[in-house]
Design a protein around this motif. Structure first.
Motif, PDB file in Angstrom:
ATOM      1  N   HIS A 165       0.825  -1.221   0.000  1.00  0.00           N
ATOM      2  CA  HIS A 165       0.000   0.000   0.000  1.00  0.00           C
ATOM      3  C   HIS A 165       0.854   1.262   0.000  1.00  0.00           C
ATOM      4  O   HIS A 165       0.426   2.302   0.494  1.00  0.00           O
ATOM      5  CB  HIS A 165      -0.964   0.034   1.186  1.00  0.00           C
ATOM      6  N   ASP A 166       2.048   1.186  -0.570  1.00  0.00           N
ATOM      7  CA  ASP A 166       2.943   2.341  -0.624  1.00  0.00           C
ATOM      8  C   ASP A 166       2.804   2.978  -2.013  1.00  0.00           C
ATOM      9  O   ASP A 166       3.602   2.743  -2.917  1.00  0.00           O
ATOM     10  CB  ASP A 166       4.387   1.898  -0.365  1.00  0.00           C
ATOM     11  N   ARG A 167       1.790   3.805  -2.149  1.00  0.00           N
ATOM     12  CA  ARG A 167       1.454   4.374  -3.460  1.00  0.00           C
ATOM     13  C   ARG A 167       2.546   5.287  -3.997  1.00  0.00           C
ATOM     14  O   ARG A 167       2.800   5.319  -5.193  1.00  0.00           O
ATOM     15  CB  ARG A 167       0.120   5.095  -3.390  1.00  0.00           C
ATOM     16  N   ARG A 168       3.174   6.046  -3.130  1.00  0.00           N
ATOM     17  CA  ARG A 168       4.225   6.960  -3.579  1.00  0.00           C
ATOM     18  C   ARG A 168       5.401   6.162  -4.155  1.00  0.00           C
ATOM     19  O   ARG A 168       5.894   6.458  -5.233  1.00  0.00           O
ATOM     20  CB  ARG A 168       4.685   7.856  -2.435  1.00  0.00           C
ATOM     21  N   ARG A 169       5.846   5.141  -3.424  1.00  0.00           N
ATOM     22  CA  ARG A 169       6.963   4.325  -3.908  1.00  0.00           C
ATOM     23  C   ARG A 169       6.572   3.586  -5.182  1.00  0.00           C
ATOM     24  O   ARG A 169       7.359   3.491  -6.125  1.00  0.00           O
ATOM     25  CB  ARG A 169       7.402   3.343  -2.818  1.00  0.00           C
ATOM     26  N   PHE A 170       5.356   3.079  -5.233  1.00  0.00           N
ATOM     27  CA  PHE A 170       4.850   2.381  -6.418  1.00  0.00           C
ATOM     28  C   PHE A 170       4.960   3.303  -7.645  1.00  0.00           C
ATOM     29  O   PHE A 170       5.526   2.921  -8.671  1.00  0.00           O
ATOM     30  CB  PHE A 170       3.394   1.963  -6.184  1.00  0.00           C
ATOM     31  N   ALA A 171       4.451   4.518  -7.521  1.00  0.00           N
ATOM     32  CA  ALA A 171       4.487   5.470  -8.640  1.00  0.00           C
ATOM     33  C   ALA A 171       5.922   5.822  -9.024  1.00  0.00           C
ATOM     34  O   ALA A 171       6.237   5.944 -10.219  1.00  0.00           O
ATOM     35  CB  ALA A 171       3.707   6.720  -8.282  1.00  0.00           C
ATOM     36  N   THR A 172       6.784   5.961  -8.038  1.00  0.00           N
ATOM     37  CA  THR A 172       8.187   6.293  -8.313  1.00  0.00           C
ATOM     38  C   THR A 172       8.872   5.157  -9.070  1.00  0.00           C
ATOM     39  O   THR A 172       9.608   5.393 -10.028  1.00  0.00           O
ATOM     40  CB  THR A 172       8.939   6.578  -7.002  1.00  0.00           C
ATOM     41  N   LEU A 173       8.615   3.924  -8.658  1.00  0.00           N
ATOM     42  CA  LEU A 173       9.270   2.769  -9.272  1.00  0.00           C
ATOM     43  C   LEU A 173       8.857   2.541 -10.722  1.00  0.00           C
ATOM     44  O   LEU A 173       9.647   2.044 -11.525  1.00  0.00           O
ATOM     45  CB  LEU A 173       9.003   1.511  -8.450  1.00  0.00           C
ATOM     46  N   ILE A 174       7.634   2.893 -11.058  1.00  0.00           N
ATOM     47  CA  ILE A 174       7.168   2.644 -12.426  1.00  0.00           C
ATOM     48  C   ILE A 174       7.172   3.916 -13.276  1.00  0.00           C
ATOM     49  O   ILE A 174       6.713   3.889 -14.431  1.00  0.00           O
ATOM     50  CB  ILE A 174       5.776   1.982 -12.439  1.00  0.00           C
ATOM     51  N   ALA A 175       7.707   4.997 -12.758  1.00  0.00           N
ATOM     52  CA  ALA A 175       7.696   6.287 -13.454  1.00  0.00           C
ATOM     53  C   ALA A 175       8.344   6.226 -14.833  1.00  0.00           C
ATOM     54  O   ALA A 175       7.911   6.934 -15.755  1.00  0.00           O
ATOM     55  CB  ALA A 175       8.370   7.351 -12.602  1.00  0.00           C
ATOM     56  N   ASP A 176       9.363   5.393 -15.023  1.00  0.00           N
ATOM     57  CA  ASP A 176      10.075   5.323 -16.300  1.00  0.00           C
ATOM     58  C   ASP A 176       9.501   4.271 -17.258  1.00  0.00           C
ATOM     59  O   ASP A 176      10.026   4.098 -18.355  1.00  0.00           O
ATOM     60  CB  ASP A 176      11.561   5.041 -16.062  1.00  0.00           C
ATOM     61  N   TRP A 177       8.457   3.582 -16.862  1.00  0.00           N
ATOM     62  CA  TRP A 177       7.835   2.614 -17.755  1.00  0.00           C
ATOM     63  C   TRP A 177       7.113   3.366 -18.870  1.00  0.00           C
ATOM     64  O   TRP A 177       6.793   4.555 -18.728  1.00  0.00           O
ATOM     65  CB  TRP A 177       6.836   1.751 -16.990  1.00  0.00           C
ATOM     66  N   PRO A 178       6.807   2.682 -19.994  1.00  0.00           N
ATOM     67  CA  PRO A 178       6.039   3.337 -21.056  1.00  0.00           C
ATOM     68  C   PRO A 178       4.747   3.944 -20.484  1.00  0.00           C
ATOM     69  O   PRO A 178       4.078   3.326 -19.636  1.00  0.00           O
ATOM     70  CB  PRO A 178       5.747   2.204 -22.039  1.00  0.00           C
ATOM     71  N   ALA A 179       4.417   5.126 -20.938  1.00  0.00           N
ATOM     72  CA  ALA A 179       3.331   5.915 -20.345  1.00  0.00           C
ATOM     73  C   ALA A 179       2.008   5.155 -20.250  1.00  0.00           C
ATOM     74  O   ALA A 179       1.348   5.197 -19.204  1.00  0.00           O
ATOM     75  CB  ALA A 179       3.141   7.209 -21.126  1.00  0.00           C
ATOM     76  N   ASP A 180       1.602   4.472 -21.321  1.00  0.00           N
ATOM     77  CA  ASP A 180       0.301   3.798 -21.297  1.00  0.00           C
ATOM     78  C   ASP A 180       0.281   2.647 -20.295  1.00  0.00           C
ATOM     79  O   ASP A 180      -0.719   2.428 -19.604  1.00  0.00           O
ATOM     80  CB  ASP A 180      -0.072   3.299 -22.690  1.00  0.00           C
ATOM     81  N   ILE A 181       1.375   1.915 -20.205  1.00  0.00           N
ATOM     82  CA  ILE A 181       1.457   0.810 -19.240  1.00  0.00           C
ATOM     83  C   ILE A 181       1.473   1.373 -17.823  1.00  0.00           C
ATOM     84  O   ILE A 181       0.732   0.925 -16.948  1.00  0.00           O
ATOM     85  CB  ILE A 181       2.699  -0.063 -19.509  1.00  0.00           C
ATOM     86  N   ARG A 182       2.308   2.374 -17.591  1.00  0.00           N
ATOM     87  CA  ARG A 182       2.399   2.996 -16.271  1.00  0.00           C
ATOM     88  C   ARG A 182       1.048   3.562 -15.835  1.00  0.00           C
ATOM     89  O   ARG A 182       0.573   3.296 -14.729  1.00  0.00           O
ATOM     90  CB  ARG A 182       3.436   4.124 -16.316  1.00  0.00           C
ATOM     91  N   ASP A 183       0.405   4.333 -16.712  1.00  0.00           N
ATOM     92  CA  ASP A 183      -0.854   4.981 -16.347  1.00  0.00           C
ATOM     93  C   ASP A 183      -1.960   3.967 -16.072  1.00  0.00           C
ATOM     94  O   ASP A 183      -2.750   4.140 -15.143  1.00  0.00           O
ATOM     95  CB  ASP A 183      -1.287   5.952 -17.446  1.00  0.00           C
ATOM     96  N   HIS A 184      -2.000   2.891 -16.861  1.00  0.00           N
ATOM     97  CA  HIS A 184      -3.035   1.885 -16.624  1.00  0.00           C
ATOM     98  C   HIS A 184      -2.763   1.125 -15.323  1.00  0.00           C
ATOM     99  O   HIS A 184      -3.700   0.835 -14.572  1.00  0.00           O
ATOM    100  CB  HIS A 184      -3.146   0.924 -17.809  1.00  0.00           C
ATOM    101  N   ALA A 185      -1.518   0.819 -15.039  1.00  0.00           N
ATOM    102  CA  ALA A 185      -1.184   0.139 -13.777  1.00  0.00           C
ATOM    103  C   ALA A 185      -1.584   1.011 -12.586  1.00  0.00           C
ATOM    104  O   ALA A 185      -2.156   0.506 -11.610  1.00  0.00           O
ATOM    105  CB  ALA A 185       0.309  -0.187 -13.728  1.00  0.00           C
ATOM    106  N   ILE A 186      -1.319   2.289 -12.657  1.00  0.00           N
ATOM    107  CA  ILE A 186      -1.700   3.197 -11.569  1.00  0.00           C
ATOM    108  C   ILE A 186      -3.217   3.266 -11.447  1.00  0.00           C
ATOM    109  O   ILE A 186      -3.761   3.221 -10.338  1.00  0.00           O
ATOM    110  CB  ILE A 186      -1.085   4.596 -11.785  1.00  0.00           C
ATOM    111  N   SER A 187      -3.899   3.358 -12.573  1.00  0.00           N
ATOM    112  CA  SER A 187      -5.363   3.403 -12.550  1.00  0.00           C
ATOM    113  C   SER A 187      -5.944   2.157 -11.890  1.00  0.00           C
ATOM    114  O   SER A 187      -6.859   2.236 -11.074  1.00  0.00           O
ATOM    115  CB  SER A 187      -5.885   3.539 -13.984  1.00  0.00           C
TER     116      SER A 187
END
Length: 195
Positions: A165-187
């Protein structure tokens, strides 16, 4: 709110919406580029949807799986021979296995075993609703990430952050992934939040 279905061609999200709309877009892309590799996901669970793209767009649409009813309160009961229960009310008799002490306790409850079990289930559903939504969101994000980003940098750490449940770390770790994959994973990971 996540769309009902999402299609990806490689790292790029190409469609989102109802299944016929998503499949139509995917089929049109496949007709233009035979080498395209398209994955269609259930937008809520991230389960892959198997699509047979042979033939025309209309042929493909005719073969689509029948739309499932909106997520029901309970999964439909398997067809069973008529017997005890109230089928017109949706009550279907099924077998459950309990220890003798459980049966004894149920027999002492007002309304009998069925009423007591229904009350216990309803109370458990009310009290664990937030936890269930969080678990389902994490499971959907995990399934999607495993399929689309299992070989990406920081994948394993991102999964750990997701389940911690560490949303900040999760977002930081996937920040460099391709935008569509990253955004869908966050969603997906954040879909447990009530609207």
């Amino acid at each position: 709110m996540n769309p009902a279905y999402v299609a990806f061609e490689g790292e790029r999200r190409i469609a989102a919406g109802d299944l016929p709309e998503v499949v139509r877009t995917a089929k049109q892309l496949l007709d233009r580029r035979k080498d395209a590799a398209i994955l269609v996901f259930n937008g809520h669970t991230s389960a892959l949807v198997d699509i047979d793209y042979r033939g025309s767009v209309d042929d493909v649409l005719k073969r689509l799986p029948k739309p499932a009813a909106a997520p029901a309160e309970e999964p439909p009961a398997p067809a069973a021979p008529r017997g005890p229960g109230r089928p017109k009310l949706g009550v279907v008799a099924r077998e459950i296995t309990l220890l003798p002490r459980h049966w004894d306790w149920l027999a002492q409850q007002k309304g009998g075993a069925s009423v007591a079990i229904r009350k216990l289930i309803d109370e458990a559903r009310r009290s664990s609703g937030d936890k269930d939504r969080t678990r389902l969101a994490q499971d959907a994000a995990y399934r999607f990430m495993t399929t689309m980003a299992g070989n990406r940098p920081h994948y394993e750490d991102a999964i750990r952050a997701l389940f911690a449940h560490d949303r900040r770390r999760f977002a930081t770790l996937i920040a460099d992934w391709p935008a569509d994959i990253r955004d869908h994973a966050i969603s997906l990971a954040h879909s447990d939040q009530a609207d």
